[in-house]
Design an enzyme around this catalytic site. Structure first.
Site, PDB file in Angstrom:
ATOM      1  N   ARG A   5       4.319   0.866  14.896  1.00 36.97           N
ATOM      2  CA  ARG A   5       5.384   1.608  14.201  1.00 36.97           C
ATOM      3  C   ARG A   5       5.597   2.948  14.890  1.00 36.97           C
ATOM      4  O   ARG A   5       5.076   3.976  14.473  1.00 36.97           O
ATOM      5  CB  ARG A   5       5.015   1.777  12.736  1.00 36.97           C
ATOM      6  CG  ARG A   5       4.869   0.431  12.069  1.00 36.97           C
ATOM      7  CD  ARG A   5       4.428   0.498  10.636  1.00 36.97           C
ATOM      8  NE  ARG A   5       4.048  -0.855  10.229  1.00 36.97           N
ATOM      9  CZ  ARG A   5       3.163  -1.126   9.295  1.00 36.97           C
ATOM     10  NH1 ARG A   5       2.567  -0.165   8.644  1.00 36.97           N
ATOM     11  NH2 ARG A   5       2.871  -2.375   8.998  1.00 36.97           N
ATOM     12  N   HIS A  22       5.285 -10.410   6.894  1.00 39.54           N
ATOM     13  CA  HIS A  22       4.930  -9.048   6.502  1.00 39.54           C
ATOM     14  C   HIS A  22       6.170  -8.141   6.490  1.00 39.54           C
ATOM     15  O   HIS A  22       6.094  -6.957   6.810  1.00 39.54           O
ATOM     16  CB  HIS A  22       3.867  -8.495   7.465  1.00 39.54           C
ATOM     17  CG  HIS A  22       2.838  -7.641   6.783  1.00 39.54           C
ATOM     18  ND1 HIS A  22       1.601  -8.088   6.423  1.00 39.54           N
ATOM     19  CD2 HIS A  22       2.861  -6.332   6.391  1.00 39.54           C
ATOM     20  CE1 HIS A  22       0.909  -7.115   5.852  1.00 39.54           C
ATOM     21  NE2 HIS A  22       1.663  -6.030   5.816  1.00 39.54           N
ATOM     22  N   GLY A  46       0.851  -1.184   0.000  1.00 35.08           N
ATOM     23  CA  GLY A  46       0.000   0.000   0.000  1.00 35.08           C
ATOM     24  C   GLY A  46       0.884   1.230   0.000  1.00 35.08           C
ATOM     25  O   GLY A  46       2.022   1.168   0.466  1.00 35.08           O
TER      26      GLY A  46
HETATM   27  C1  LIG Z   1       5.622   0.011   2.587  1.00 34.60           C
HETATM   28  C2  LIG Z   1       5.006  -1.346   2.636  1.00 34.60           C
HETATM   29  C3  LIG Z   1       3.630  -1.458   2.525  1.00 34.60           C
HETATM   30  C4  LIG Z   1       3.036  -2.731   2.564  1.00 34.60           C
HETATM   31  N1  LIG Z   1       1.686  -2.830   2.388  1.00 34.60           N
HETATM   32  C5  LIG Z   1       1.110  -4.043   2.349  1.00 34.60           C
HETATM   33  C6  LIG Z   1      -0.278  -4.177   2.079  1.00 34.60           C
HETATM   34  O1  LIG Z   1      -0.976  -3.186   1.870  1.00 34.60           O
HETATM   35  N2  LIG Z   1      -0.805  -5.430   2.055  1.00 34.60           N
HETATM   36  C7  LIG Z   1      -0.045  -6.550   2.281  1.00 34.60           C
HETATM   37  O2  LIG Z   1      -0.548  -7.661   2.240  1.00 34.60           O
HETATM   38  N3  LIG Z   1       1.274  -6.441   2.513  1.00 34.60           N
HETATM   39  C8  LIG Z   1       1.866  -5.231   2.552  1.00 34.60           C
HETATM   40  N4  LIG Z   1       3.210  -5.129   2.782  1.00 34.60           N
HETATM   41  C9  LIG Z   1       4.012  -6.362   3.002  1.00 34.60           C
HETATM   42  C10 LIG Z   1       4.552  -6.895   1.689  1.00 34.60           C
HETATM   43  O3  LIG Z   1       3.536  -7.394   0.873  1.00 34.60           O
HETATM   44  C11 LIG Z   1       5.566  -8.032   1.935  1.00 34.60           C
HETATM   45  O4  LIG Z   1       4.993  -9.015   2.750  1.00 34.60           O
HETATM   46  C12 LIG Z   1       6.865  -7.515   2.579  1.00 34.60           C
HETATM   47  O5  LIG Z   1       7.199  -6.246   2.101  1.00 34.60           O
HETATM   48  C13 LIG Z   1       7.979  -8.498   2.289  1.00 34.60           C
HETATM   49  O6  LIG Z   1       9.157  -8.120   2.908  1.00 34.60           O
HETATM   50  P1  LIG Z   1      10.326  -7.289   2.157  1.00 34.60           P
HETATM   51  O7  LIG Z   1       9.838  -5.866   2.117  1.00 34.60           O
HETATM   52  O8  LIG Z   1      11.485  -7.448   3.059  1.00 34.60           O
HETATM   53  O9  LIG Z   1      10.495  -7.864   0.782  1.00 34.60           O
HETATM   54  C14 LIG Z   1       3.829  -3.884   2.736  1.00 34.60           C
HETATM   55  C15 LIG Z   1       5.212  -3.749   2.840  1.00 34.60           C
HETATM   56  C16 LIG Z   1       5.804  -2.502   2.794  1.00 34.60           C
HETATM   57  C17 LIG Z   1       7.302  -2.413   2.882  1.00 34.60           C
END
Ligand SMILES: Cc1cc2nc3c(=O)[nH]c(=O)nc-3n(C[C@H](O)[C@H](O)[C@H](O)COP(=O)(O)O)c2cc1C
Length: 410
Positions: free
Chosen positions: A168, A282, A83
């Protein structure tokens, strides 16, 4: 002609993103929760797994292509839903989707996007998946699912690890809110990043207006009051198996459950009709002190790998990390921050560069391991430097050699 971003790895892209976007936004992408133990562990686990290469193997025709849900992709990577990607760059979701299409991999659009799901489908194309956060009002969520179906999304990724927003604390310190409010701290932060102000925020203000969650129905958007980033997106804390059954009934395509770390949960999800499980914490953004997905990946593959497609994410920054996960039995890896750093550094060019880096690194590791296809990869190419890494609570070592049947399950 693509801009040369002088980024040779994902960490270089992170450095460029740090310079371009306001601190409040950068921290939202980059950081974890509370003491950031999980964030650090997500990277540290990869150091506890080492490669055992073979030599004298002709790898001149190596190819990291893979088939996910019957569709061939250029490498075993998927852009994870994030997001607010649209705040890193003007309509950043479109940039990410186009970069995924150019790289030949799927892109997952988040519920909490700044660009409407219909526009991403119309203007970017490619293999598009839609991530769903269920809202307290299930009727509204099911309407959103219908919109994703009508727009042609191929898979629904239901996120189940967000019963509460993560803690956070840095967000409370840095003053960034969604929807944006003009607090002195946030305005000062933005003024110190004039490139972002001109190319992202002002562009929104002059065209579509202040960025908002475009997938939210107007009634839900109107109810949002400004709060620290990540805390204002609607979410439910009453998610249960009945919700998955209801989604299975209305969603005719592939259904992926994102955010499971327990083999029993994963098996139950498959019993309830999930086609894929994303083993994820996540990105260390929710519960601090949680295990890393890599630590349970072999157990989960062992339990469901023959019946469902197994994705993994959290902490991946290198092609070598991806190869390790595939050798442990994952079918593909989702990346979140890697491509977000890219899009924050340079829009489409930056996201495309991130994916190019992964492609080159995966191919290089395959060459140096003596592997021509991903199907050859397995635990025989690894040495686990820490014998406790994969033990389940009963002490049973969970790492097994995956046999050929798994491929047939697709
Ligand atoms: C800025 C940010 C926003 C995220 N928003 C969502 C989201 O809206 N829905 C979701 O399922 N995961 C969300 N995630 C988690 C990612 O889908 C994913 O699980 C995670 O970023 C993986 O770890 P990595 O950033 O180390 O690759 C978000 C991650 C970040 C960094």
């Amino acid at each position: 002609m693509r801009r040369d971003l002088k980024a040779y790895n994902i960490f270089d892209l992170r450095g460029l993103a740090l310079k371009r976007v306001p601190k409040g936004l950068f921290e939202f992408v980059d950081r974890g929760t509370e003491d950031e133990v999980s964030l650090r562990n997500n990277r540290a686990v990869f150091d506890r797994i080492r490669f055992r290469p073979r030599t004298m193997v002709d790898v001149s025709k190596r190819d990291p292509a893979t088939t996910i849900f019957g569709v061939e992709h250029r490498m075993p990577l998927v852009i994870a839903p994030t997001g607010t990607a649209g705040l890193m760059w003007f309509e950043g979701e479109l940039a990410l989707a186009r970069a995924a299409k150019a790289a030949g991999i799927p892109f997952t659009l988040a519920t909490a996007s700044m660009t409407a799901l219909e526009r991403v489908a119309d203007e970017a194309g490619g293999e598009l998946w839609f991530q769903l956060y269920l809202w307290p009002d299930r009727r509204m969520s099911h309407e959103l699912v219908e919109r994703a179906k009508a727009a042609g999304y191929k898979a629904l990724v239901v996120t189940v690890d967000g019963a509460s927003a993560g803690n956070r604390e840095y967000n409370l310190h840095n003053g960034f809110t969604i929807p944006f409010t003009y607090s002195p701290r946030a305005v000062f932060d933005i003024l110190r990043h004039p490139r972002w102000l001109a190319t992202t925020m002002l562009r929104y203000l002059l065209t579509t207006g202040m960025p908002v969650y475009r997938n939210y129905p107007a009634e839900a958007r109107a109810r949002l009051t400004a709060g620290p980033m990540g805390r204002t997106s609607l979410r439910t804390d009453s998610l249960n198996w009945g919700d998955l059954d209801a989604l299975r009934k209305i969603w005719p395509h592939k259904l992926i459950v994102k955010g499971m770390l327990d083999p029993d949960d994963a098996a139950t999800a498959v019993d309830h009709g999930a086609d894929g499980i994303d083993v994820s914490n996540h990105g260390g953004r929710n519960l601090d002190g949680i295990i890393s997905p890599i630590e349970v990946l072999p157990e989960i593959v062992d339990r469901i790998g023959r019946r469902a497609t197994v994705f993994v994410d959290s902490g991946f920054r290198r092609g070598s990390d991806v190869v390790k996960a595939i050798a442990l039995g994952a079918d593909a890896v989702m990346v979140g921050r890697s491509t977000l750093y890219g899009v924050a550094a340079g829009g489409f060019d930056g996201a495309a560069r991130a994916l190019e880096i992964y492609y080159e690194e995966i191919r290089r590791v395959m060459a140096l391991l003596g592997c021509s296809t991903l199907a050859e990869l397995g635990p025989q190419y690894l040495k686990i430097a820490d014998p406790d890494l994969f033990s389940d609570p009963s002490g049973r070592p969970a790492l097994r050699v995956v046999d050929d049947e798994r491929g047939a399950a697709e």
